[in-house]
Scaffold this motif. Structure first.
Motif, PDB file in Angstrom:
ATOM      1  N   LEU A   1       0.839  -1.140   0.054  1.00  0.00           N
ATOM      2  CA  LEU A   1       0.019  -0.059  -0.202  1.00  0.00           C
ATOM      3  C   LEU A   1       0.883   1.200  -0.050  1.00  0.00           C
ATOM      4  CD1 LEU A   1      -3.044   0.322   0.289  1.00  0.00           C
ATOM      5  CD2 LEU A   1      -2.740   0.894   2.561  1.00  0.00           C
ATOM      6  N   ASP A   2       0.268   2.494  -0.831  1.00  0.00           N
ATOM      7  CA  ASP A   2       1.138   3.544  -0.661  1.00  0.00           C
ATOM      8  C   ASP A   2      -0.014   4.620  -1.362  1.00  0.00           C
ATOM      9  OD1 ASP A   2       3.237   5.579  -0.733  1.00  0.00           O
ATOM     10  OD2 ASP A   2       4.406   4.066  -0.693  1.00  0.00           O
ATOM     11  N   ASN A   3       0.528   5.801  -1.621  1.00  0.00           N
ATOM     12  CA  ASN A   3       0.046   6.795  -2.308  1.00  0.00           C
ATOM     13  C   ASN A   3       0.121   7.281  -3.569  1.00  0.00           C
ATOM     14  OD1 ASN A   3       1.441   9.054  -1.968  1.00  0.00           O
ATOM     15  ND2 ASN A   3      -0.049  10.233  -0.673  1.00  0.00           N
ATOM     16  N   PRO A   4      -0.677   7.815  -4.296  1.00  0.00           N
ATOM     17  CA  PRO A   4      -0.390   8.421  -5.650  1.00  0.00           C
ATOM     18  C   PRO A   4       0.615   9.258  -5.791  1.00  0.00           C
ATOM     19  CG  PRO A   4      -2.673   9.277  -4.950  1.00  0.00           C
ATOM     20  CD  PRO A   4      -2.264   8.267  -4.008  1.00  0.00           C
ATOM     21  N   LEU A   5       0.964  10.065  -4.980  1.00  0.00           N
ATOM     22  CA  LEU A   5       2.145  10.898  -5.288  1.00  0.00           C
ATOM     23  C   LEU A   5       3.433  10.426  -5.338  1.00  0.00           C
ATOM     24  CD1 LEU A   5       1.226  13.655  -2.370  1.00  0.00           C
ATOM     25  CD2 LEU A   5       0.565  13.642  -4.819  1.00  0.00           C
ATOM     26  N   ARG A   6       3.631   9.225  -4.237  1.00  0.00           N
ATOM     27  CA  ARG A   6       4.726   8.285  -4.583  1.00  0.00           C
ATOM     28  C   ARG A   6       4.784   7.521  -5.766  1.00  0.00           C
ATOM     29  NH1 ARG A   6       3.785  10.837   0.138  1.00  0.00           N
ATOM     30  NH2 ARG A   6       2.663   9.074   1.225  1.00  0.00           N
ATOM     31  N   ALA A   7       3.605   6.983  -5.989  1.00  0.00           N
ATOM     32  CA  ALA A   7       3.503   6.111  -7.258  1.00  0.00           C
ATOM     33  C   ALA A   7       3.775   6.861  -8.439  1.00  0.00           C
ATOM     34  CB  ALA A   7       2.272   5.454  -7.182  1.00  0.00           C
ATOM     35  N   SER A   8       3.567   8.166  -8.616  1.00  0.00           N
ATOM     36  CA  SER A   8       3.655   8.715  -9.808  1.00  0.00           C
ATOM     37  C   SER A   8       4.827   9.334  -9.844  1.00  0.00           C
ATOM     38  CB  SER A   8       2.814  10.034  -9.881  1.00  0.00           C
ATOM     39  OG  SER A   8       1.406   9.812 -10.168  1.00  0.00           O
ATOM     40  N   ALA A   9       5.734   9.556  -8.866  1.00  0.00           N
ATOM     41  CA  ALA A   9       7.100   9.988  -8.810  1.00  0.00           C
ATOM     42  C   ALA A   9       7.962   8.862  -9.178  1.00  0.00           C
ATOM     43  CB  ALA A   9       7.409  10.534  -7.320  1.00  0.00           C
ATOM     44  N   VAL A  10       7.588   7.630  -8.640  1.00  0.00           N
ATOM     45  CA  VAL A  10       8.664   6.357  -9.156  1.00  0.00           C
ATOM     46  C   VAL A  10       8.544   6.195 -10.550  1.00  0.00           C
ATOM     47  CG1 VAL A  10       8.630   3.900  -8.659  1.00  0.00           C
ATOM     48  CG2 VAL A  10       8.506   5.512  -6.805  1.00  0.00           C
TER      49      VAL A  10
ATOM     50  N   GLY B   1      -1.160  16.990  -5.437  1.00  0.00           N
ATOM     51  CA  GLY B   1      -0.152  16.795  -4.357  1.00  0.00           C
ATOM     52  C   GLY B   1       1.232  16.815  -5.506  1.00  0.00           C
ATOM     53  N   ALA B   2       2.332  16.488  -4.723  1.00  0.00           N
ATOM     54  CA  ALA B   2       3.585  16.735  -5.452  1.00  0.00           C
ATOM     55  C   ALA B   2       4.246  15.497  -5.207  1.00  0.00           C
ATOM     56  CB  ALA B   2       4.066  18.017  -5.064  1.00  0.00           C
ATOM     57  N   GLY B   3       4.813  14.495  -5.754  1.00  0.00           N
ATOM     58  CA  GLY B   3       5.701  13.578  -5.505  1.00  0.00           C
ATOM     59  C   GLY B   3       7.010  14.058  -5.679  1.00  0.00           C
ATOM     60  N   LEU B   4       7.885  13.809  -4.699  1.00  0.00           N
ATOM     61  CA  LEU B   4       9.330  14.491  -4.684  1.00  0.00           C
ATOM     62  C   LEU B   4      10.308  13.540  -4.936  1.00  0.00           C
ATOM     63  CD1 LEU B   4       8.737  16.662  -1.462  1.00  0.00           C
ATOM     64  CD2 LEU B   4       8.398  17.216  -3.956  1.00  0.00           C
ATOM     65  N   VAL B   5      11.159  13.769  -5.639  1.00  0.00           N
ATOM     66  CA  VAL B   5      12.633  12.956  -5.941  1.00  0.00           C
ATOM     67  C   VAL B   5      13.769  13.767  -5.677  1.00  0.00           C
ATOM     68  CG1 VAL B   5      14.095  11.961  -7.658  1.00  0.00           C
ATOM     69  CG2 VAL B   5      11.585  11.937  -8.110  1.00  0.00           C
ATOM     70  N   LEU B   6      14.304  13.423  -4.533  1.00  0.00           N
ATOM     71  CA  LEU B   6      15.580  14.227  -3.915  1.00  0.00           C
ATOM     72  C   LEU B   6      16.698  13.408  -3.879  1.00  0.00           C
ATOM     73  CD1 LEU B   6      13.763  16.124  -1.103  1.00  0.00           C
ATOM     74  CD2 LEU B   6      14.164  16.926  -3.514  1.00  0.00           C
ATOM     75  N   GLY B   7      17.975  13.708  -4.428  1.00  0.00           N
ATOM     76  CA  GLY B   7      19.132  12.999  -4.459  1.00  0.00           C
ATOM     77  C   GLY B   7      18.863  11.687  -5.199  1.00  0.00           C
ATOM     78  N   GLY B   8      18.075  11.773  -6.230  1.00  0.00           N
ATOM     79  CA  GLY B   8      18.007  10.936  -6.874  1.00  0.00           C
ATOM     80  C   GLY B   8      17.015   9.514  -6.641  1.00  0.00           C
ATOM     81  N   GLY B   9      16.356   9.621  -5.514  1.00  0.00           N
ATOM     82  CA  GLY B   9      15.556   8.587  -5.007  1.00  0.00           C
ATOM     83  C   GLY B   9      14.101   9.642  -4.471  1.00  0.00           C
ATOM     84  N   LEU B  10      13.132   8.677  -4.198  1.00  0.00           N
ATOM     85  CA  LEU B  10      11.960   9.054  -3.845  1.00  0.00           C
ATOM     86  C   LEU B  10      12.150   9.566  -2.474  1.00  0.00           C
ATOM     87  CD1 LEU B  10       8.972   8.841  -4.317  1.00  0.00           C
ATOM     88  CD2 LEU B  10       8.620   6.799  -3.437  1.00  0.00           C
ATOM     89  N   HIS B  11      11.518  10.665  -2.063  1.00  0.00           N
ATOM     90  CA  HIS B  11      11.356  11.471  -0.689  1.00  0.00           C
ATOM     91  C   HIS B  11      10.040  11.248  -0.214  1.00  0.00           C
ATOM     92  CE1 HIS B  11      12.456  13.943   2.620  1.00  0.00           C
ATOM     93  NE2 HIS B  11      11.399  14.776   2.269  1.00  0.00           N
ATOM     94  N   ARG B  12      10.262  10.328   1.001  1.00  0.00           N
ATOM     95  CA  ARG B  12       8.815  10.183   1.804  1.00  0.00           C
ATOM     96  C   ARG B  12       8.768  10.899   2.957  1.00  0.00           C
ATOM     97  NH1 ARG B  12       6.627   5.570   0.063  1.00  0.00           N
ATOM     98  NH2 ARG B  12       7.733   3.970  -1.042  1.00  0.00           N
ATOM     99  N   GLY B  13       9.617  11.397   3.599  1.00  0.00           N
ATOM    100  CA  GLY B  13       9.353  12.032   4.891  1.00  0.00           C
ATOM    101  C   GLY B  13       9.226  11.202   5.767  1.00  0.00           C
ATOM    102  N   VAL B  14       9.283  11.767   7.031  1.00  0.00           N
ATOM    103  CA  VAL B  14       9.685  11.023   8.262  1.00  0.00           C
ATOM    104  C   VAL B  14       8.323  10.193   8.623  1.00  0.00           C
ATOM    105  CG1 VAL B  14       8.632  12.752   9.902  1.00  0.00           C
ATOM    106  CG2 VAL B  14      10.392  10.942  10.749  1.00  0.00           C
ATOM    107  N   SER B  15       7.218  10.451   8.184  1.00  0.00           N
ATOM    108  CA  SER B  15       5.863   9.836   8.254  1.00  0.00           C
ATOM    109  C   SER B  15       5.361   9.437   7.023  1.00  0.00           C
ATOM    110  CB  SER B  15       4.977  10.612   9.271  1.00  0.00           C
ATOM    111  OG  SER B  15       4.658  11.775   8.676  1.00  0.00           O
ATOM    112  N   ASN B  16       6.122   9.299   6.130  1.00  0.00           N
ATOM    113  CA  ASN B  16       5.493   8.878   4.556  1.00  0.00           C
ATOM    114  C   ASN B  16       4.476   9.924   4.265  1.00  0.00           C
ATOM    115  OD1 ASN B  16       5.732   6.959   2.457  1.00  0.00           O
ATOM    116  ND2 ASN B  16       3.945   6.487   2.837  1.00  0.00           N
ATOM    117  N   SER B  17       4.607  11.153   4.654  1.00  0.00           N
ATOM    118  CA  SER B  17       3.682  12.250   4.181  1.00  0.00           C
ATOM    119  C   SER B  17       3.961  13.413   3.445  1.00  0.00           C
ATOM    120  CB  SER B  17       2.920  12.821   5.621  1.00  0.00           C
ATOM    121  OG  SER B  17       2.324  11.712   6.415  1.00  0.00           O
ATOM    122  N   ALA B  18       5.389  13.290   2.925  1.00  0.00           N
ATOM    123  CA  ALA B  18       5.712  14.478   2.095  1.00  0.00           C
ATOM    124  C   ALA B  18       5.041  14.418   0.857  1.00  0.00           C
ATOM    125  CB  ALA B  18       7.170  14.020   1.723  1.00  0.00           C
TER     126      ALA B  18
END
Length: 416
Positions: free
Chosen positions: A187-196, A220-237
């Motif tokens: 399970l995850d959310n569409p922001l992370r899915a689209s970014a990946v 929302g905005a999926g974030l790629v930082l340092g070449g990888g997916l950025h999730r934030g400390v509680s997977n809420s980025a």
């Protein structure tokens, strides 16, 4: 949280497979150069992937003056992955081979009266069953199902913590899905899915820093930082859609006023259109998809109301994207999801102009703003990659358990 050696090995295995999928066929030497791993580590990981039948040997290539290099490629028929895109008005499901090529699709409409978790899960189960039947594959070949659900998600527990579109709070979604779907679930959310999806196959491929803007009912905005997916400390980025754009502005589903989503999400666009042309034939009451489709046709037909509505939407969207450009200084901003896909180049043109008016010149000069080039549903594609990642992690855990068992038996054996 500190990563264990098993976590690192799983990540390396995933990165090697990702590179093979992207560059098949390829050599171990090329994989080492692309991933930054040692040749010995790559050779070991390639051996593991060969044992799993996820990749296959496909011959040799000549090397300058040396021995021919063995080539490996993804074994597309070695398994199947399913990606699920749960949205407010639909559930879209796609089944992929291991090369992440689409083999089957299914979609279920979700009516406004069907917002209970059990009802949404029923649609997911029906669509998953449909794609497996369409593809004509054995269930054992399905390595996993990645499920994207809007809102804030706890990946570890499988709980949909908060989905403002349905007013869900702490819904044990993974448990509910498990009652109907026998495959491993992730399970995850569409922001992370689209970014990946963009990072693997789309406009962000090879980028160190990227922002993938999801424009649908939710924003929302999926974030790629340092070449990888950025999730934030509680997977809420990435909850950029719920940042404040207008003080004391429109009421948002999250309970706040003036959120970005209320001006550039599908509902916000309908409000923009209603303010510009309350009697416009482009406006389809309570039907987001029909309204956005009508706007796209209106733009093509040079309808002045359609032009004004898209311009007004882009004015807000451009200001919000400019904030992202100033904050993250990305190489690329990708406009993704169904609203961006439907409105296309006219929206992109207006957004670029608006960003130019609001962003600082230096970060703007380094940023490209584009539409997603992915021809299929980016959220399904990204969700499928989460299932692939989960399958590789599960293999690592099984191997770890097997190793521990062997070691315990060895320790218990009498000395020779």
């Amino acid at each position: 949280m500190k990563r264990t050696s098993r976590d690192i090995r799983t990540a390396n295995r995933y990165e090697v497979l990702r590179q093979i999928i992207a560059e098949s066929p390829t050599s171990r030497q090329e994989l080492a150069a692309a991933t930054g791993l040692s040749l010995a580590t790559v050779a070991t990981l390639v051996g593991e992937l060969l044992d799993l039948r996820m990749i296959t040997e496909v011959g040799f290539e000549d090397s300058a003056g040396g021995r021919p290099r063995g080539l490996v490629a993804v074994n597309a028929s070695g398994g199947a992955l399913i990606g699920v895109d749960i949205a407010e008005t639909y559930v879209h499901v796609e089944l992929f081979d291991l090369g992440l090529n689409v083999l089957a699709r299914a979609e279920e409409d979700v009516r406004a009266s069907e917002s209970l978790p059990e009802q949404v899960v029923g649609h997911v189960a029906t669509a998953v069953g449909s794609v497996v039947t369409q593809a004509g594959i054995e269930g054992a070949r399905v390595l996993g199902v990645g499920v994207s659900v809007p809102g804030q998600v706890d990946r570890a527990t499988g709980i949909a913590e908060y989905a403002p579109n349905w007013d869900w709070h702490d819904v044990p979604l993974l448990d509910l899905l498990t009652e109907h779907i026998a495959y491993p679930l992730y399970l995850d959310n569409p922001l992370r899915a689209s970014a990946v999806a963009e990072l693997w196959f789309g406009a962000a491929r090879g980028a160190g820093t990227a922002v993938v803007v999801n424009l649908g009912t939710g924003v929302g905005a999926g974030l790629v930082l340092g070449g990888g997916l950025h999730r934030g400390v509680s997977n809420s980025a990435g909850e950029w859609g719920h940042t404040t754009m207008v003080l004391d502005g429109r009421l948002c589903r999250c309970g706040n006023h003036g959120c970005v989503e209320t001006y550039v999400g599908a509902r916000g666009i309908m409000l923009n259109l209603r303010e510009i042309g309350p009697d416009s034939a482009l406006l389809h009451a309570d039907d987001q998809t029909a309204t956005i489709d009508a706007l796209a046709r209106g733009i093509a037909a040079d309808d002045p109301v359609a032009h004004r509505a898209v311009h007004e939407t882009a004015r807000y969207l451009g200001a919000g994207v400019a904030d992202l450009v100033n904050l993250f200084n990305p190489e690329i901003v990708v406009l993704s999801s169904w609203v961006a896909r439907t409105l296309g180049e006219p929206l992109l043109h207006e957004v670029r102009a608006a960003v130019t008016r609001h962003a600082l010149p230096r970060p703007l000069a380094a940023t490209e703003i584009v539409l997603s080039p992915i021809p299929t549903d980016p959220v399904c594609l990204g969700a499928a990659t989460f299932a692939l990642e989960g399958a590789l992690q599960a293999v690592g855990q099984k191997n770890g358990k097997r190793t521990a068992t062997v070691r315990s038996r060895t320790a218990a054996a009498p000395p020779s």
